[in-house]
Every structure is written in C-alpha cells, then in structure tokens.
Write a protein that holds these residues in place. Structure first.
Motif, PDB file in Angstrom:
ATOM      1  N   MET A  89      -8.434 -30.309 -14.808  1.00 12.41           N
ATOM      2  CA  MET A  89      -9.717 -29.874 -15.377  1.00 12.41           C
ATOM      3  C   MET A  89     -10.241 -28.600 -14.730  1.00 12.41           C
ATOM      4  N   ILE A  90      -9.980 -28.422 -13.438  1.00 12.07           N
ATOM      5  CA  ILE A  90     -10.514 -27.268 -12.735  1.00 12.07           C
ATOM      6  C   ILE A  90      -9.972 -25.956 -13.302  1.00 12.07           C
ATOM      7  N   ALA A  91      -8.806 -26.019 -13.961  1.00  8.79           N
ATOM      8  CA  ALA A  91      -8.211 -24.812 -14.537  1.00  8.79           C
ATOM      9  C   ALA A  91      -8.997 -24.311 -15.748  1.00  8.79           C
ATOM     10  N   LEU A  92      -9.866 -25.142 -16.297  1.00  7.39           N
ATOM     11  CA  LEU A  92     -10.665 -24.729 -17.460  1.00  7.39           C
ATOM     12  C   LEU A  92     -11.804 -23.801 -17.077  1.00  7.39           C
ATOM     13  N   GLU A  93     -12.090 -23.716 -15.786  1.00 10.39           N
ATOM     14  CA  GLU A  93     -13.265 -22.962 -15.345  1.00 10.39           C
ATOM     15  C   GLU A  93     -13.173 -21.485 -15.678  1.00 10.39           C
ATOM     16  N   GLY A  94     -11.986 -20.925 -15.665  1.00  8.51           N
ATOM     17  CA  GLY A  94     -11.842 -19.491 -15.905  1.00  8.51           C
ATOM     18  C   GLY A  94     -11.604 -19.118 -17.348  1.00  8.51           C
ATOM     19  N   GLN A  95     -11.648 -20.090 -18.249  1.00  6.59           N
ATOM     20  CA  GLN A  95     -11.357 -19.809 -19.659  1.00  6.59           C
ATOM     21  C   GLN A  95     -12.553 -19.142 -20.343  1.00  6.59           C
ATOM     22  N   GLU A  96     -12.251 -18.173 -21.210  1.00  6.80           N
ATOM     23  CA  GLU A  96     -13.305 -17.476 -21.958  1.00  6.80           C
ATOM     24  C   GLU A  96     -13.663 -18.282 -23.212  1.00  6.80           C
ATOM     25  N   ILE A  97     -14.915 -18.710 -23.283  1.00  6.58           N
ATOM     26  CA  ILE A  97     -15.380 -19.542 -24.406  1.00  6.58           C
ATOM     27  C   ILE A  97     -16.653 -18.921 -24.957  1.00  6.58           C
ATOM     28  N   ASP A  98     -16.624 -18.495 -26.222  1.00  7.18           N
ATOM     29  CA  ASP A  98     -17.784 -17.840 -26.835  1.00  7.18           C
ATOM     30  C   ASP A  98     -18.817 -18.842 -27.344  1.00  7.18           C
ATOM     31  N   ASN A  99     -18.361 -19.981 -27.843  1.00  7.86           N
ATOM     32  CA  ASN A  99     -19.289 -20.967 -28.386  1.00  7.86           C
ATOM     33  C   ASN A  99     -20.110 -21.585 -27.252  1.00  7.86           C
ATOM     34  N   PRO A 100     -21.431 -21.431 -27.260  1.00  7.68           N
ATOM     35  CA  PRO A 100     -22.253 -21.926 -26.144  1.00  7.68           C
ATOM     36  C   PRO A 100     -22.213 -23.443 -25.982  1.00  7.68           C
ATOM     37  N   PHE A 101     -22.123 -24.165 -27.104  1.00  6.69           N
ATOM     38  CA  PHE A 101     -22.077 -25.623 -27.032  1.00  6.69           C
ATOM     39  C   PHE A 101     -20.771 -26.068 -26.366  1.00  6.69           C
ATOM     40  N   MET A 102     -19.663 -25.458 -26.752  1.00  7.88           N
ATOM     41  CA  MET A 102     -18.378 -25.790 -26.142  1.00  7.88           C
ATOM     42  C   MET A 102     -18.353 -25.363 -24.675  1.00  7.88           C
ATOM     43  N   SER A 103     -18.954 -24.217 -24.377  1.00 12.39           N
ATOM     44  CA  SER A 103     -18.985 -23.746 -22.990  1.00 12.39           C
ATOM     45  C   SER A 103     -19.701 -24.747 -22.092  1.00 12.39           C
ATOM     46  N   LYS A 104     -20.821 -25.277 -22.571  1.00 13.40           N
ATOM     47  CA  LYS A 104     -21.541 -26.274 -21.782  1.00 13.40           C
ATOM     48  C   LYS A 104     -20.701 -27.532 -21.593  1.00 13.40           C
ATOM     49  N   ALA A 105     -20.039 -27.967 -22.656  1.00 10.24           N
ATOM     50  CA  ALA A 105     -19.218 -29.178 -22.586  1.00 10.24           C
ATOM     51  C   ALA A 105     -18.071 -29.005 -21.599  1.00 10.24           C
ATOM     52  N   VAL A 106     -17.410 -27.846 -21.625  1.00 11.58           N
ATOM     53  CA  VAL A 106     -16.294 -27.591 -20.712  1.00 11.58           C
ATOM     54  C   VAL A 106     -16.786 -27.520 -19.269  1.00 11.58           C
ATOM     55  N   SER A 107     -17.962 -26.934 -19.068  1.00 13.10           N
ATOM     56  CA  SER A 107     -18.531 -26.882 -17.713  1.00 13.10           C
ATOM     57  C   SER A 107     -18.743 -28.286 -17.154  1.00 13.10           C
ATOM     58  N   MET A 108     -19.175 -29.202 -18.002  1.00 17.42           N
ATOM     59  CA  MET A 108     -19.369 -30.580 -17.566  1.00 17.42           C
ATOM     60  C   MET A 108     -18.031 -31.239 -17.241  1.00 17.42           C
ATOM     61  N   LEU A 109     -16.976 -30.887 -18.000  1.00 25.69           N
ATOM     62  CA  LEU A 109     -15.645 -31.397 -17.682  1.00 25.69           C
ATOM     63  C   LEU A 109     -15.189 -30.909 -16.319  1.00 25.69           C
ATOM     64  N   VAL A 110     -15.371 -29.621 -16.070  1.00 22.28           N
ATOM     65  CA  VAL A 110     -14.951 -29.029 -14.803  1.00 22.28           C
ATOM     66  C   VAL A 110     -15.691 -29.664 -13.631  1.00 22.28           C
ATOM     67  N   ASP A 111     -16.965 -29.990 -13.843  1.00 17.84           N
ATOM     68  CA  ASP A 111     -17.769 -30.601 -12.781  1.00 17.84           C
ATOM     69  C   ASP A 111     -17.442 -32.076 -12.565  1.00 17.84           C
ATOM     70  N   GLY A 112     -16.586 -32.643 -13.410  1.00 18.62           N
ATOM     71  CA  GLY A 112     -16.216 -34.039 -13.260  1.00 18.62           C
ATOM     72  C   GLY A 112     -17.312 -35.004 -13.671  1.00 18.62           C
ATOM     73  N   THR A 113     -18.130 -34.605 -14.633  1.00 17.86           N
ATOM     74  CA  THR A 113     -19.232 -35.452 -15.093  1.00 17.86           C
ATOM     75  C   THR A 113     -18.700 -36.691 -15.791  1.00 17.86           C
TER      76      THR A 113
END
Length: 250
Positions: A89-113
């Motif tokens: 999951m930590i590898a997703l942190e550097g990915q470029e994501i334009d959709n703000p809703f998806m960006s928030k969701a991926v950030s929560m994945l990276v944080d291990g929520t």
C-alpha cells in the motif's frame, strides 16, 4: 469546457435574435428589473445567502466538463491495485491521481485506515457532495419557476398602467411594452437559462455520484487484497454494455 452547454446556450440565443428585426424594440429596462431583479430577490428570499451564493458557484460546473469517464477510473483503479499487490500500500503514495475523491481514498489506504472507517468516511463525503449539488439544482429550478411568475406580475402592472391611461395615447405604448416584454423575459430566463442549468446540475450530480460509488468499491477491493485481474470485471457493472466491451478490449 463543456461544448454542449456553450453551443446549446449560444445557439438558443442566436436563433431567438435571428427572429428579431429591431433589437431596440425588445429592450425595456422596467421589464428587466421586474423579471431579472425581482426573480433574483425572490430566490434569495426563499434561500439562505450561503445557499444562493453556493448555487452561483456550482453553476460553473455546467460549463466545465470535469466528470471523469467511468472506464478511465476503472483502468486507474486496476493499475493502483496492481501496484499495491506488488509493492504494498505504501507504494501508492507517490501515484499521480487527479480525481480528488479517489486521491482521498488512496491516502486513507496508504495510512492503513480501517476498512470500515474508509467506507464510512467516503460514504459521508458522497452523500454530502450529492446534497450540495442538489441544493444548487433546486435553486435554479426554483428560479425557473419564479421567473415566469414575475413576468406575469409585470404583465399585470403593464395592463393596469395601460388601462389607467387610455386617455393618453403616448402612455399606452410603454405600458403595453412592459405588459408583453415581461412575459417574454420570464419565459426566456426560465426555459433558456435556469431550468436547463438545473437539469444539467442534476445529471452531473448523478454521474459524479456513480463515479464515487465505483471508486469506493474499487478502493475496498484493493484494501481487501483482491486480485487486480478480476477487478475490472468486478467494477464493469458500473458501465453500459458498449463501455464494458471497450474496457474488456483494452
């Protein structure tokens, strides 16, 4: 920019103006004040100031075509799932994501929520976004109902002025102009501007909500460690048959 909105709006006004020989005869300041100014005041009266100003800001969405294609979202989610499965999951942190809703969701994945918290948070944001867009659409829908009514009020004012001054031929023309033009202004404001904006906002809200639901399902699939190879088929239910075929071919 959304070409359909721009072409449709300019085309509607262009066809109206083509039918007018003398533009000056169709411009009447009192009629404009009654219909445009009066309807704005009534719409503001039925809403809070924040809702009214928010609706004006939301109106810009009808001119900006920022709704992502579901197929493109699925492809991006599958790519993210592949990265997460391979590198964590930590590898997703550097990915470029334009959709703000998806960006928030991926950030929560990276944080291990926790998955339950991710779903609850994203569901709340989805509902909040739908409600905000619905309020904006309702403002313009109400404006579309009020504008013809203000036009009718202007018509009655013009008729009263005309009947009250039948002995003065010079006053009949201006009074008749107010009576007729207010009805026309009300019809144009409602049917060419306000109601189409309300309908477009409702349509865009539905499309955006469907995209957000797709993202939620995809993110939870990644969180659960699902196989990226079956993810596109899993999310394909959000697409129509034609789009599903294109996704399968890709």
């Amino acid at each position: 920019m959304d070409l359909a909105t721009i072409i449709g709006l300019l085309g509607a006004f262009g066809l109206i103006f083509m039918a007018i020989d003398d533009m000056a005869a169709f411009i009447d300041t009192p009629s404009m004040l009654i219909v445009v100014g009066g309807s704005i005041m009534v719409v503001m009266f039925r809403s809070s100031l924040g809702e009214f100003l928010g609706a004006i800001a939301v109106m810009g969405k009808t001119f900006k075509n920022k709704i992502d294609e579901p197929g493109a979202l699925i492809e991006q989610i599958v790519e993210l799932a592949t990265i997460a499965r391979k590198d964590g999951m930590i590898a997703l942190e550097g990915q470029e994501i334009d959709n703000p809703f998806m960006s928030k969701a991926v950030s929560m994945l990276v944080d291990g929520t926790d998955p339950a918290i991710i779903k609850s948070s994203l569901d709340r944001e989805l509902i909040s976004t739908k409600q905000r867009h619905a309020r904006g659409a309702k403002i313009f829908s109400a404006w579309g109902e009020i504008a013809p009514a203000m036009g009718m009020i202007g018509t009655l004012i013009g008729l009263v002025q005309m009947l009250g001054n039948m002995g003065d031929p010079k006053s009949i023309g201006p009074a008749m102009a107010v009576a007729l033009l207010t009805t026309m202004y009300g019809a144009i404001l409602a049917n060419v501007i306000c109601l189409p904006i309300a309908m477009k906002l409702e349509n865009q809200a539905d499309l955006e909500a469907a995209n957000n639901e797709l993202i939620i399902e995809g993110i939870l699939f990644i969180q659960d460690g699902g196989n990226p190879r079956v993810l596109s088929d899993f999310l394909g239910s959000f697409l129509g048959p034609k789009e599903r075929s294109k996704l399968a071919a890709a």
